[in-house]
Design an enzyme around this catalytic site. Structure first.
Site, PDB file in Angstrom:
ATOM      1  N   ASP A 250       0.849  -1.185   0.000  1.00  0.00           N
ATOM      2  CA  ASP A 250       0.000   0.000   0.000  1.00  0.00           C
ATOM      3  C   ASP A 250       0.881   1.229   0.000  1.00  0.00           C
ATOM      4  OD1 ASP A 250      -2.037  -1.789   0.165  1.00  0.00           O
ATOM      5  OD2 ASP A 250      -2.847  -1.066   2.071  1.00  0.00           O
TER       6      ASP A 250
ATOM      7  N   ASP B  90     -15.248  -2.938  -1.770  1.00  0.00           N
ATOM      8  CA  ASP B  90     -14.837  -2.799  -0.381  1.00  0.00           C
ATOM      9  C   ASP B  90     -16.086  -2.570   0.452  1.00  0.00           C
ATOM     10  OD1 ASP B  90     -12.251  -2.820  -1.460  1.00  0.00           O
ATOM     11  OD2 ASP B  90     -12.210  -0.636  -1.601  1.00  0.00           O
TER      12      ASP B  90
END
Length: 244
Positions: free
Chosen positions: A8, A129
């Site tokens: 990330d 998500d």
């Protein structure tokens, strides 16, 4: 089941957020290219890269870093975060990324996302998500008001390569994945499903490999924080994921 070790990116550094909260960030390194090489050398089939800055604002400040990662390893790169138009998707694919993940933009403009997947066969995944079963958007900062099952049904005929489903409630917690979520998706989705969120042990990975064993198993699992914190070694994680 393929293991997708995660990188990330925020401001060019390797970070992890707790449950998608930008205020709860841990920095794990300043050299994401070196981290990608470690994952590739260990034998990962894929590496999952997220541009957190782009996911939040749409500004692709980490695109050069993503290109450098793709150039440094032969392992295919799957990347998401801020892929909201043709230009963003095309730029990432041109930089060497093997697959882009579209999330917010797919809910905002389903026709565009469907056309993008058709234009790039096998190279576009749908990122969903969720908090509970509500799909979140804009880097997990907003709820969409849409339920997961309805979104999956809406895109049933689209040519996405996979669904990447993240349970935000457990992301970064290491307390275990939402097994019911993935069991539901395996029962309803007609394409590959990649799990993300909550993995903190070999046992968690083994539980995921057992899902859909009599039908369609999970295609992959994304693991991040557990690899950086040392709860899992990359070798143990790969072995557990591939055991299924």
């Amino acid at each position: 089941m393929d293991l997708y070790p995660a990188i990330d990116l925020r401001g060019g550094r390797c970070v992890r957020l707790h449950q998608g909260d930008f205020a709860q960030e841990t920095v794990y390194g300043d050299d994401p290219v070196a981290q990608a090489r470690l994952f590739a050398d260990a034998g990962a089939a894929w590496i999952h890269v997220v541009d957190l800055d782009a996911a939040r604002t749409g500004d692709p400040v980490n695109r050069e870093v993503i290109g450098a990662i793709a150039a440094a390893v032969t392992t295919p790169i799957q990347t998401g975060g801020g892929v909201r138009d043709d230009a963003a998707a095309d730029a990432l694919l041109a930089a060497g990324v093997a697959r882009v993940v579209v999330g917010t933009a797919a809910l905002d403009d389903p026709g565009w996302a469907t056309a993008l997947a058709a234009r790039h066969p096998g190279k576009v995944a749908l990122g969903l998500d969720v908090r509970g079963r509500e799909v979140a958007v804009r880097g997990w900062t907003e709820g969409s008001g849409r339920q997961l099952a309805g979104v999956v049904e809406q895109f049933a005929d689209a040519e996405f390569a996979a669904i990447v489903a993240t349970q935000i409630h457990v992301d970064g917690a290491g307390t275990g994945p939402d097994l019911d979520l993935y069991a539901e998706l395996l029962d309803t989705a007609e394409i590959d499903v990649i799990a993300s969120g909550g993995v903190g042990s070999v046992d968690h990975l083994r539980a995921l490999t057992r899902l859909g064993a009599d039908a369609t198993p999970l295609a992959g699992v994304i693991v991040g924080k557990a690899l950086y914190d040392g709860a899992l070694t990359i070798d143990d994680a790969l072995a557990a994921a591939q055991a299924g």
